[in-house]
Write an enzyme that holds these catalytic residues in place. Structure first.
Site, PDB file in Angstrom:
ATOM      1  N   GLU A   1      38.959  56.262  28.865  1.00 63.65           N
ATOM      2  CA  GLU A   1      39.072  57.085  30.071  1.00 63.65           C
ATOM      3  C   GLU A   1      40.441  56.840  30.684  1.00 63.65           C
ATOM      4  OE1 GLU A   1      36.077  56.645  33.106  1.00 63.65           O
ATOM      5  OE2 GLU A   1      34.428  56.668  31.651  1.00 63.65           O
TER       6      GLU A   1
ATOM      7  N   GLU B   1      31.586  50.883  31.289  1.00 65.41           N
ATOM      8  CA  GLU B   1      32.060  50.115  32.441  1.00 65.41           C
ATOM      9  C   GLU B   1      31.036  49.115  32.980  1.00 65.41           C
ATOM     10  OE1 GLU B   1      33.734  52.642  35.454  1.00 65.41           O
ATOM     11  OE2 GLU B   1      35.485  53.092  34.226  1.00 65.41           O
TER      12      GLU B   1
END
Length: 454
Positions: A359, A173
């Site tokens: 995710e 991320e």
């Protein structure tokens, strides 16, 4: 436990590899064990007021000592792969190869070997936000040199584990590091640079691209970076809201996708944003540096134009009519947005490599401790996962090559600035004792995986 109607399996069931995830700082605890160094998150948790409940990750899940239990959970669930984190400062306490910790490397050796013995493929993440404090003091991800230092760290890990680990995530991320860590200050290191944070995006992508050939030269079959993506929705069809949504989509999604997939940045200067600090050869190195395209997805984002004088040209607002997770209006539940995001990626990037959902999950209010024999009946999480797995199947049917689905998270963990107040796990963890108790969603996902293979 949920009734049969509450545990209905997804329809249709997608054809996928199945995974679940954790991250080093969120589950390991043991912040000084084995000579582990300090990361920016150590500073953060020790600063009063930075973590909602004052949690410091200790004792917490204590996976540093209790990892065999996590491996057993992964095997019992029927996972193909387990995504876990490797801590930069557990391997290199000061961040540099001059001070390699054999204790740290030995720990990850044991994790990898235990997974392999259990029949679960190890799929580690090399960087999940735990930057060494010395590098942050020198500028952190605003400093191009951090990308070079990341490559040095990756080489140490790859030389030790590359004979057994063939699948790697480099960085997790980068958008959240840029936007929340350096732009708004919501996460470590807590800077508030606003658009001055954008160079951190380039330096993280460069770090990934520098690390990828190191991993391949040490036996890697698959290397990728996990991008956080959101499906951006304008609040109205007004020109102002459409423009605001376009700017937000650019800095959250396109800024991180297009260098990897197209070898260029979007038109930042046309939007009044600073140009990226690109050196000759950078974009050639970044383009096609991933063997798969990894997507972390939790929710869509609804955007409206900001009021005059606001330092940002957009406001993030509740998504009308959407139910929400434990985070409230910040995290609306709209599974169809995952389908839309994935089909948009396929349409916008003709050379999109195979996709991994790296995710996907949700937190809901749950007790901190359980009575003997009590099981968390997390029907809301089951419904969230069911809807998003079905959304993946719809995207597959539309032609998107999605090969893997990863639930966040295998176990309850430290949820960054929210501490232990947000529980994402398929497994309940008592943060004082470390005791693990699979929730109803664990059994539901186990049945889903088994049905998908039958």
């Amino acid at each position: 436990m949920p009734t049969e109607s509450q545990i209905t399996l997804p329809d249709p069931l997608p054809h996928l590899r199945w995974s679940a995830a954790s991250a080093a700082f969120q589950v390991e605890g043991a912040r000084t064990a084995g000579g582990r160094g300090r990361s920016i998150w150590d500073d953060w948790v020790e600063t009063p007021g930075k973590v909602k409940d004052g949690a410091t990750t200790e004792p917490g899940p204590d996976s540093y000592r209790r990892f065999p239990e996590d491996v057993s959970l992964a095997a019992d669930l029927g996972l193909d792969r387990y995504r876990f984190g490797i801590s930069w400062v557990r391997v290199l306490p000061d961040g540099t190869p001059a001070g390699v910790s054999q204790d740290g490397l030995d720990y990850y050796d044991r994790v990898v070997d235990s997974l392999l013995d259990a029949g679960v493929t190890p799929f580690p993440t090399l960087y999940h936000w735990d930057l060494p404090v010395g590098f942050e003091a020198a500028g952190g991800w605003l400093n191009r040199d951090t990308a070079e230092r990341f490559r040095d760290y990756v080489e140490v890990v790859a030389q030790r584990l590359g004979d057994r680990v063939k699948h790697w995530y480099t960085i997790n991320e980068p958008a959240m590091t840029t936007l929340q860590g350096y732009g708004l200050g919501d996460l470590a290191p807590g800077r508030q640079e606003l658009f001055g944070a954008l160079p951190t995006a380039h330096h993280q992508l460069l770090a990934h691209a520098l690390a990828a050939p190191v991993l391949r030269s040490n036996g890697a079959d698959q290397v990728g970076l996990a991008n956080n993506h959101t499906h951006v929705l304008p609040l109205t069809d007004s020109p102002e809201d459409l423009m605001a949504a376009g700017v937000y989509n650019t800095i959250h999604n396109r800024l991180f996708a297009e260098p990897l997939l197209l070898g260029r940045y979007p038109e930042l200067e046309e939007l009044g944003l600073p140009a990226m600090p690109v050196h000759p050869g950078d974009l050639e190195l970044i383009k096609d540096s991933s063997d798969f395209y990894a997507v972390n997805f939790y929710n869509p984002t609804t955007v409206t134009a900001a009021p005059p004088g606001d330092p940002l040209p957009f406001d993030l607002v509740p998504t009308p009519g959407a139910p929400t997770t434990g985070f409230g209006q910040e995290w609306p539940i709209v599974p169809q947005s995952l389908t839309a995001l994935l089909t948009d990626l396929e349409r916008n990037y003709p050379d999109l490599p195979p996709v991994i959902i790296s995710e996907n999950g949700a937190s809901f209010p749950e007790p901190d401790t359980l009575a003997d024999g009590e099981v968390v009946n997390d029907v809301d999480r089951i419904e969230y996962l069911k809807g998003h797995i079905e959304a993946v199947a719809v995207a597959q049917a539309a032609g998107v090559d999605i090969q893997e689905y990863t639930v966040w998270a295998l176990i309850d963990n430290f949820e960054w600035a929210d501490g232990y107040t947000q529980r994402f796990g398929l497994t309940h963890v008592d943060m004082e004792t470390g005791e693990r108790t699979p929730k109803a969603s664990f059994e539901w996902l186990r049945r889903t995986i088994a049905a998908a293979r039958s």
